[in-house]
Design a protein around this motif. Structure first.
Motif, PDB file in Angstrom:
ATOM      1  N   THR A   1      23.253 -35.364 -49.199  1.00 51.50           N
ATOM      2  CA  THR A   1      22.671 -34.264 -48.419  1.00 51.50           C
ATOM      3  C   THR A   1      21.866 -34.820 -47.240  1.00 51.50           C
ATOM      4  O   THR A   1      21.922 -34.294 -46.121  1.00 51.50           O
ATOM      5  N   ILE A   2      21.104 -35.882 -47.518  1.00 46.70           N
ATOM      6  CA  ILE A   2      20.311 -36.497 -46.437  1.00 46.70           C
ATOM      7  C   ILE A   2      21.221 -37.050 -45.347  1.00 46.70           C
ATOM      8  O   ILE A   2      20.987 -36.845 -44.144  1.00 46.70           O
TER       9      ILE A   2
ATOM     10  N   ARG B   1      23.915 -36.171 -54.977  1.00 44.06           N
ATOM     11  CA  ARG B   1      23.728 -35.023 -54.101  1.00 44.06           C
ATOM     12  C   ARG B   1      22.625 -35.277 -53.067  1.00 44.06           C
ATOM     13  O   ARG B   1      22.759 -34.960 -51.896  1.00 44.06           O
ATOM     14  N   THR B   2      21.499 -35.865 -53.544  1.00 41.25           N
ATOM     15  CA  THR B   2      20.365 -36.062 -52.632  1.00 41.25           C
ATOM     16  C   THR B   2      20.696 -36.990 -51.457  1.00 41.25           C
ATOM     17  O   THR B   2      20.518 -36.608 -50.296  1.00 41.25           O
TER      18      THR B   2
ATOM     19  N   ARG C   1      24.314 -36.159 -44.629  1.00 43.29           N
ATOM     20  CA  ARG C   1      24.939 -35.054 -43.886  1.00 43.29           C
ATOM     21  C   ARG C   1      23.934 -34.380 -42.962  1.00 43.29           C
ATOM     22  O   ARG C   1      24.230 -34.073 -41.798  1.00 43.29           O
ATOM     23  N   GLY C   2      22.703 -34.121 -43.502  1.00 44.08           N
ATOM     24  CA  GLY C   2      21.696 -33.467 -42.675  1.00 44.08           C
ATOM     25  C   GLY C   2      21.326 -34.288 -41.457  1.00 44.08           C
ATOM     26  O   GLY C   2      21.209 -33.758 -40.344  1.00 44.08           O
TER      27      GLY C   2
ATOM     28  N   GLN D   1      20.129 -44.560 -46.719  1.00 42.34           N
ATOM     29  CA  GLN D   1      20.657 -43.748 -47.821  1.00 42.34           C
ATOM     30  C   GLN D   1      22.023 -44.258 -48.266  1.00 42.34           C
ATOM     31  O   GLN D   1      22.368 -44.219 -49.447  1.00 42.34           O
TER      32      GLN D   1
END
Length: 531
Positions: free
Chosen positions: A318-319, A314-315, A321-322, A348
């Motif tokens: 999320t990075i 997830r981390t 995507r962000g 990432q």
């Protein structure tokens, strides 16, 4: 011969044919231009020779008529005819010199003779003009009888006879040369046409032959491969492709046959297992219950595995995507900002790739399907290289890594890349949790058909209550997390999966504040030991 080589040879032959055709065309154009130039010069020379003959006759006739009629003035048009004849001689001189520059060494002598003959014509023409001038002077001085007598003598002896003979010889030679050059040009064009036809025929035949050979070489293996895939799609796992040789299709055929053999073996194993299961259902009720229990545990493990994956993925996701959304938001951002966002995304993604690979290996090992490239390995030599690599990591903390046994030769059968990963994980942990200016000791030995490797450090150690779950995924002890924030808790689980995939065992002994010792035992290579 491989098809890549065949294609290169074909391309080389076609290129050679193209270059030879270009060279032939260039040579033909050059030679045709030379023949055309020589023919044009020869025709111009012949025309000038005929003009010279006609003009010289007109000039001498005009002089003779003037002297015979007793006219006191110069013959009408004599000055014009003189200039025309001089122009003819100058043109012949220029044409002969131009032709001399075009001919080869074998014709150079003949063209030089033309220049000599032209010089003789000029000399004879000038001599005749001088004699007629003397007659004219005698008449102008009041001695017409002497002038008349000299004119009769010149006429009797043929004042322009030798000049006409030289011009006639020149005309005859030039006529023969025109005929010869035209004949040579026609002969050359005919020969060039035959050569071009032969070259075109050879090029067509060579191209057709190469195309037929390539198509024939492709048709049979392609048909065999299509037939094999059709049989395999219909469930006929016993079918094998019969392709021999060392080209790409032979490699593909052997790979296909190997795949069919593996599928057949797996199918037979499944069929045997199914048959045995049906035969022993009643006798194996208890085993079925245990199997169900085992499946339940596997299911729980799977659920935990997916929960771990979801948590850890997830981390980075999320990075990524962000960063992507931030990059796409707004307009006219500096290039450096785009580069920073892309660098973070790539970092990432790399982290995510390493995490997924480790999780997949652990999962495959748990399912008994780990893929290893097994081969005999000198574990002592491998350890020496790994210790050398780990010294780079240890340098930052001033930690000393000592390989106690030097180059002890211990042979095991294993995957070099995975074993290297195993010992790098152990050494990285030992260095990471060692005190500054500490030491790590590596030892290797063998006993009872096993090769044993011990990695000992003088680091922070692991509490006993955390030691039992140290090989679980994403499990990091409180001491480790407080000393080093980096790490996901996958290193030791991966190390355990590698050891178990090699049918070995791994043990860890630790004491808080004193250090940790990890022992890895791998089966020795029996064949190498017997040798």
């Amino acid at each position: 011969m491989r098809y890549q080589t065949k294609l290169l040879i074909t391309a080389g032959l076609l290129l050679a044919l193209s270059l030879s055709a270009a060279a032939l065309a260039y040579w033909g154009v050059t030679q045709s231009h030379t023949f055309f130039s020589r023919s044009r010069i020869a025709h111009e020379q012949l025309e000038r020779q005929l003009q010279l003959s006609r003009h010289s006759q007109q000039l001498f006739k005009a002089w003779t008529d003037t002297l015979l009629t007793g006219m006191s003035d110069k013959p009408l048009g004599a000055a014009y005819l003189n200039k025309v004849i001089e122009s003819d001689l100058a043109a012949l001189q220029d044409l002969t010199e131009r032709e001399l520059a075009l001919v080869g060494p074998e014709e150079h002598k003949g063209e030089s003779a033309e220049l000599e003959r032209l010089a003789a014509i000029k000399q004879e023409f000038q001599q005749a003009l001088d004699q007629l001038g003397e007659v004219e002077q005698l008449r102008n001085r009041g001695r017409p009888d002497v002038a008349w007598q000299n004119l009769l003598e010149l006429t009797k002896n043929g004042i322009d006879q030798k000049l006409n003979e030289l011009i006639e010889v020149a005309v005859a030679d030039e006529t023969a040369e025109v005929v010869r050059i035209d004949a040579d040009a026609t002969k050359f064009l005919n020969r060039l046409e035959r050569i071009s036809q032969i070259h075109a025929a050879l090029a067509i035949l060579a191209t057709l032959a190469l195309a037929i050979l390539l198509l024939r070489g492709l048709r049979a293996p392609l048909a065999e491969l299509l037939r094999g895939t059709s049989k395999l799609a219909k469930g006929d796992l016993s079918h094998r492709i019969s392709i021999s040789g060392h080209d790409e299709f032979a490699d593909l055929g052997r790979s296909f046959n190997s795949m069919a053999t593996d599928l057949q073996s797996h199918q037979k194993a499944l069929q045997d297992a199914h048959a045995n299961l049906e035969t022993l259902v009643e006798e194996r009720t208890e085993e079925l219950r245990r199997a169900n229990e085992s499946l339940r545990k596997i299911d729980e493990t799977r659920r935990g595995f997916f929960a771990d994956i979801s948590h850890e993925l997830r981390t980075p996701l999320t990075i990524i995507r962000g960063e992507g959304e931030i990059t796409l938001r707004g307009k006219n951002k500096p290039v450096a900002e785009y580069k920073r966002s892309i660098d973070r995304i790539v970092e990432q993604a790399k982290h995510l790739s390493v995490l997924v690979n480790d999780l997949l290996f652990i999962a495959r090992q748990g399912a008994g399907a780990a893929r290893l490239n097994l081969q005999p390995i000198d574990l002592g030599d491998l350890l020496e290289k790994v210790c050398g690599d780990a010294k780079v990591i240890a340098h930052a903390k001033a930690v000393d890594i000592a390989f106690a046994n030097g180059r002890a030769q211990e042979i095991v059968r294993g995957d070099p890349a995975r074993l290297r990963q195993l010992f790098l994980v152990l050494l990285d942990n030992a260095v990471r949790y060692s005190k500054s200016k500490g030491s790590v000791k590596v030892e290797i030995g063998s006993a009872n058909g096993e090769v044993t490797v011990r990695v000992s450090d003088r680091g922070i150690g692991i509490p006993q209550d955390e030691l039992e779950g140290i090989f679980e995924r994403f499990r990091r002890g409180g001491h480790a997390a407080s000393m080093n924030e980096e790490g996901l808790g996958l290193g030791l689980p991966v190390a355990k999966a590698i050891v178990e995939a090699h049918k070995g065992r791994i043990e860890m002994v630790s004491q808080v504040g004193e250090g940790t010792t990890v022992t890895v035992a791998l089966p020795a290579d029996e064949a190498e030991t017997a040798a």
